[in-house]
Design an enzyme around this catalytic site. Structure first.
Site, PDB file in Angstrom:
ATOM      1  N   GLY A 168       7.907 -17.349  -0.984  1.00  0.00           N
ATOM      2  CA  GLY A 168       7.428 -18.543  -0.124  1.00  0.00           C
ATOM      3  C   GLY A 168       8.593 -19.372   0.290  1.00  0.00           C
ATOM      4  CG  ASN A 183       9.874 -17.593   6.004  1.00  0.00           C
ATOM      5  OD1 ASN A 183      10.529 -17.988   7.021  1.00  0.00           O
ATOM      6  ND2 ASN A 183       9.975 -16.433   5.682  1.00  0.00           N
ATOM      7  CG  LEU A 219      -3.815  -4.915   5.963  1.00  0.00           C
ATOM      8  CD1 LEU A 219      -4.334  -3.771   6.015  1.00  0.00           C
ATOM      9  CD2 LEU A 219      -2.703  -5.235   7.103  1.00  0.00           C
ATOM     10  CG  ASN A 230       3.416 -12.743  11.038  1.00  0.00           C
ATOM     11  OD1 ASN A 230       3.598 -12.919   9.889  1.00  0.00           O
ATOM     12  ND2 ASN A 230       3.944 -11.381  11.358  1.00  0.00           N
ATOM     13  CG  HIS A 273       8.134  -8.669  12.222  1.00  0.00           C
ATOM     14  ND1 HIS A 273       7.408  -7.980  11.283  1.00  0.00           N
ATOM     15  CD2 HIS A 273       9.149  -7.999  12.877  1.00  0.00           C
ATOM     16  CE1 HIS A 273       7.918  -6.678  10.893  1.00  0.00           C
ATOM     17  NE2 HIS A 273       8.827  -6.731  12.198  1.00  0.00           N
ATOM     18  CG  ASP A 326       4.408  -7.286  13.323  1.00  0.00           C
ATOM     19  OD1 ASP A 326       4.079  -8.267  12.719  1.00  0.00           O
ATOM     20  OD2 ASP A 326       4.880  -5.991  12.484  1.00  0.00           O
TER      21      ASP A 326
END
Ligand code: GRF
Length: 202
Positions: free
Chosen positions: A14, A16, A95, A110, A112, A153
């Site tokens: 965590g 982020n 997922l 999201n 990446h 993505d």
């Protein structure tokens, strides 16, 4: 000022999430409020970060539901009960189906750890992304914040930041530098952009 209510989905450390909490505290996300942390497992250290900062959290484990549809229905109910308008996937390893992502168009983002479209899609998660970048021999990598749709993505890019690869980099060193130089800077910025758009009703 009205704020977009945000849920952050997590599975691990965590960092982020922490970057988002810190940015919100500094007043850098004036249009958004982290209202909920949803974890895929109860060992996620992100849950401690949520508790330390007085943010409500919930754990929803895929294996406790007989099907993906029932699992996702549970998450949708939780989001609705909490008035959530935007979702941030910050290292979320479970997922999500097309049915789920289509229910929140341009409302899920999201992060990446590469410059999409390089080193992304199926199998590119965690350290694998950085291993692949080093193996290929690229000189620059980075991070991307993008909208989430049914393609892994593959949703529209919101922000990207490049990070140089240095002599002697290992996947671990590179992962750390991409986080420090790109992910933790980019994610709060992108979240504010999207939260602001949602306030304007765009
Ligand atoms: C980050 O590298 C992020 O880009 C990826 O998963 C990792 C999560 O790390 N999607 P953390 O849990 O935020 O520390």
């Amino acid at each position: 000022m009205l704020k977009t209510k945000i849920a952050v989905f997590v599975s691990g450390g965590g960092t982020n999430l922490q970057a988002l909490i810190d940015a919100e505290k500094r007043g850098e996300i004036p249009n958004g409020e982290i209202a909920l942390v949803l974890a895929s497992n109860d060992g996620a250290y992100a849950l401690t970060r949520a508790a330390e900062n007085g943010i409500k959290s919930v754990v929803v484990k895929r294996r406790e539901f007989p099907s993906q549809a029932i699992y996702e229905k549970k998450m949708k109910d939780i989001l609705a009960e909490n008035g959530i308008e935007m979702i941030v996937l910050a290292g979320f390893m479970s997922l999500l189906s097309e049915d789920f992502t289509a229910a929140y168009p341009k409302r899920i983002v999201n992060i990446h750890p590469s410059l999409i479209p390089s080193f992304c899609g199926k199998g590119f998660y965690g350290l694998h992304v950085h291993e692949a970048a080093l193996e290929y021999g690229v000189k620059v990598t980075g991070a991307t914040v993008h909208y989430v749709n049914e393609i892994p993505d593959g949703g529209e890019i919101i922000l990207q930041k490049a990070v140089e690869i240095l002599e002697g980099d290992t996947p671990e060193l590179l992962q750390r530098r991409v986080m420090e130089e790109a992910e933790w800077v980019l994610l709060p910025k992108a979240v504010e952009m999207v939260a602001q758009k949602l306030q304007k009703g765009n």
